[in-house]
Design an enzyme around this catalytic site. Structure first.
Site, PDB file in Angstrom:
ATOM      1  N   GLY A 160       0.816  -1.215   0.000  1.00  0.00           N
ATOM      2  CA  GLY A 160       0.000   0.000   0.000  1.00  0.00           C
ATOM      3  C   GLY A 160       0.846   1.258   0.000  1.00  0.00           C
ATOM      4  CG  ASP A 173      -6.383  -7.324  -3.771  1.00  0.00           C
ATOM      5  OD1 ASP A 173      -6.136  -7.045  -2.578  1.00  0.00           O
ATOM      6  OD2 ASP A 173      -7.531  -7.554  -4.187  1.00  0.00           O
ATOM      7  CE1 TYR A 217      -8.871   0.562   9.055  1.00  0.00           C
ATOM      8  CE2 TYR A 217      -9.335   1.553  11.194  1.00  0.00           C
ATOM      9  CZ  TYR A 217      -8.510   1.402  10.096  1.00  0.00           C
ATOM     10  OH  TYR A 217      -7.319   2.096  10.042  1.00  0.00           O
TER      11      TYR A 217
HETATM   12  N1  LIG Z   1      -4.599   7.800   7.875  1.00  0.00           N
HETATM   13  C1  LIG Z   1      -5.072   7.529   9.079  1.00  0.00           C
HETATM   14  O1  LIG Z   1      -5.682   8.376   9.744  1.00  0.00           O
HETATM   15  C2  LIG Z   1      -4.887   6.159   9.660  1.00  0.00           C
HETATM   16  C3  LIG Z   1      -5.239   5.956  10.999  1.00  0.00           C
HETATM   17  C4  LIG Z   1      -5.043   4.718  11.555  1.00  0.00           C
HETATM   18  C5  LIG Z   1      -4.512   3.683  10.808  1.00  0.00           C
HETATM   19  N2  LIG Z   1      -4.197   3.917   9.504  1.00  0.00           N
HETATM   20  C6  LIG Z   1      -3.651   2.801   8.732  1.00  0.00           C
HETATM   21  O2  LIG Z   1      -2.433   3.211   8.152  1.00  0.00           O
HETATM   22  C7  LIG Z   1      -2.286   2.599   6.879  1.00  0.00           C
HETATM   23  C8  LIG Z   1      -2.045   3.665   5.822  1.00  0.00           C
HETATM   24  O3  LIG Z   1      -3.105   4.595   5.863  1.00  0.00           O
HETATM   25  P1  LIG Z   1      -3.218   5.776   4.798  1.00  0.00           P
HETATM   26  O4  LIG Z   1      -4.186   6.746   5.344  1.00  0.00           O
HETATM   27  O5  LIG Z   1      -1.861   6.211   4.357  1.00  0.00           O
HETATM   28  O6  LIG Z   1      -3.911   4.983   3.630  1.00  0.00           O
HETATM   29  P2  LIG Z   1      -4.319   5.462   2.152  1.00  0.00           P
HETATM   30  O7  LIG Z   1      -5.691   4.907   1.924  1.00  0.00           O
HETATM   31  O8  LIG Z   1      -4.089   6.912   1.934  1.00  0.00           O
HETATM   32  O9  LIG Z   1      -3.267   4.650   1.279  1.00  0.00           O
HETATM   33  C9  LIG Z   1      -3.301   3.253   1.321  1.00  0.00           C
HETATM   34  C10 LIG Z   1      -2.804   2.715   0.005  1.00  0.00           C
HETATM   35  O10 LIG Z   1      -3.012   1.290   0.101  1.00  0.00           O
HETATM   36  C11 LIG Z   1      -3.530   0.838  -1.123  1.00  0.00           C
HETATM   37  N3  LIG Z   1      -4.336  -0.367  -0.910  1.00  0.00           N
HETATM   38  C12 LIG Z   1      -5.576  -0.451  -0.382  1.00  0.00           C
HETATM   39  N4  LIG Z   1      -6.002  -1.713  -0.432  1.00  0.00           N
HETATM   40  C13 LIG Z   1      -5.014  -2.439  -1.000  1.00  0.00           C
HETATM   41  C14 LIG Z   1      -4.882  -3.802  -1.326  1.00  0.00           C
HETATM   42  N5  LIG Z   1      -5.872  -4.674  -1.104  1.00  0.00           N
HETATM   43  N6  LIG Z   1      -3.716  -4.213  -1.889  1.00  0.00           N
HETATM   44  C15 LIG Z   1      -2.715  -3.334  -2.138  1.00  0.00           C
HETATM   45  N7  LIG Z   1      -2.803  -2.024  -1.872  1.00  0.00           N
HETATM   46  C16 LIG Z   1      -3.946  -1.585  -1.299  1.00  0.00           C
HETATM   47  C17 LIG Z   1      -4.395   1.972  -1.645  1.00  0.00           C
HETATM   48  O11 LIG Z   1      -4.559   1.900  -3.062  1.00  0.00           O
HETATM   49  C18 LIG Z   1      -3.615   3.207  -1.195  1.00  0.00           C
HETATM   50  O12 LIG Z   1      -2.745   3.700  -2.200  1.00  0.00           O
HETATM   51  C19 LIG Z   1      -3.533   1.768   6.669  1.00  0.00           C
HETATM   52  O13 LIG Z   1      -3.297   0.441   7.086  1.00  0.00           O
HETATM   53  C20 LIG Z   1      -4.540   2.413   7.577  1.00  0.00           C
HETATM   54  O14 LIG Z   1      -5.571   1.530   7.967  1.00  0.00           O
HETATM   55  C21 LIG Z   1      -4.362   5.119   8.914  1.00  0.00           C
END
Ligand SMILES: NC(=O)c1ccc[n+]([C@@H]2O[C@H](COP(=O)([O-])OP(=O)(O)OC[C@H]3O[C@@H](n4cnc5c(N)ncnc54)[C@H](O)[C@@H]3O)[C@@H](O)[C@H]2O)c1
Length: 248
Positions: free
Chosen positions: A3, A53, A152
């Site tokens: 990701g 994926d 989630y």
């Molecule tokens: N941003 C926040 O506030 C937040 C808070 C708590 C936890 N998180 C966790 O941190 C991580 C990153 O968050 P973010 O906000 O940078 O995410 P984001 O959604 O901005 O980026 C995530 C990337 O992962 C890719 N992705 C999604 N599903 C996928 C799959 N099945 N296979 C391959 N790639 C995939 C998406 O295309 C995207 O480019 C995630 O695990 C999220 O759950 C984020």
């Protein structure tokens, strides 16, 4: 690095590349992965992009095959792909008691099965070489609970639990496995919600450090946990959250 096409994952990829790691930039969206890999290689780093994926075991196997073809083996796995999968809507739109099993897959598949798939496929090589770092990005939602993120939160709590158990299973091989629990970080996925001033103001009341996080706030600890300095740290979940919750 799963990701890694945007947000937190892209920043962790930058940090690792700046420290000399050869980085496999994975994303569901090939064009995102490619853009980050091009950025890294243009800056003189070594990187390759792989569109796959993480919720699909065969696709993840292809990602590892590509990594091995380019770089020989994988020393560090960062399980970052998450949220609601590529559809990118993080909030459940109806109360949990109005959802049905068909609604749950989008959260479970990426946040739980994605971590299972990648961790399972990273381990044989790490065990063989007696070295490895597994870093799983989870959420404070999985530690303290969030009413609008029930599925989630459960998936993220599961990912923390499996990471902890993996730590126990493979510690004797000098492989560490830790989780980083984030609170709100400004990324393309969270931006539509937190750009609303009223929502933002309300959210900030819950943060001891009165600001939301940036990807760089999350990426520093990932880099540390990947380093030699962290070789005696395993099985832990570290909140990186501006004081949204504390650990004892
Ligand atoms: N941003 C926040 O506030 C937040 C808070 C708590 C936890 N998180 C966790 O941190 C991580 C990153 O968050 P973010 O906000 O940078 O995410 P984001 O959604 O901005 O980026 C995530 C990337 O992962 C890719 N992705 C999604 N599903 C996928 C799959 N099945 N296979 C391959 N790639 C995939 C998406 O295309 C995207 O480019 C995630 O695990 C999220 O759950 C984020």
């Amino acid at each position: 690095m799963t990701g890694a096409g945007q947000g937190v994952g892209a920043q962790i990829a930058r940090n690792l590349a700046n420290c000399g790691a050869a980085v496999v930039v994975n994303d569901f969206y090939g064009e995102r992965a490619k853009a980050v890999a091009v950025e890294l290689t243009s800056a003189g780093a070594t990187a390759v992009d792989v569109a796959s994926d993480v919720s699909d075991y065969n696709d993840v196997q292809r990602m590892f095959t590509t990594a091995e073809e380019h770089f020989g083996h994988v020393d560090i796995l960062v399980n970052n792909a998450g949220n609601a999968g590529p559809s990118e809507s993080i909030v459940e739109t109806v109360p949990f008691w109005e959802t049905s099993p068909g609604d749950w897959d989008r959260w479970m598949k990426v946040n739980y099965y994605g971590v299972l798939n990648s961790t399972r496929l990273a381990l044989p090589g790490m065990v063989e070489r007696r070295f490895g770092r597994i870093i799983t990005i989870v959420s404070d939602a999985g530690r303290v609970g969030e009413p609008n993120f029930v599925v989630y939160s459960g998936a993220k709590a599961g990912a923390m639990g499996l990471t902890r158990s993996v730590a126990k299973a493979v510690g004797r091989y000098q492989i560490t496995a830790n989780s980083i629990a984030l609170a709100t970080i400004e990324t393309p996925t969270t931006a539509p919600v937190i750009q609303n001033e009223a929502v933002r103001k309300e959210m900030l009341k819950h943060y001891t450090i009165r600001r939301l996080g940036q990807p760089a706030d999350a990426a520093g600890l990932a880099l540390f946990l990947a380093s030699d300095a962290a070789s005696w740290i395993t099985g832990q979940t570290y909140p990186v959250n501006g004081g949204y919750s504390f650990s004892l």
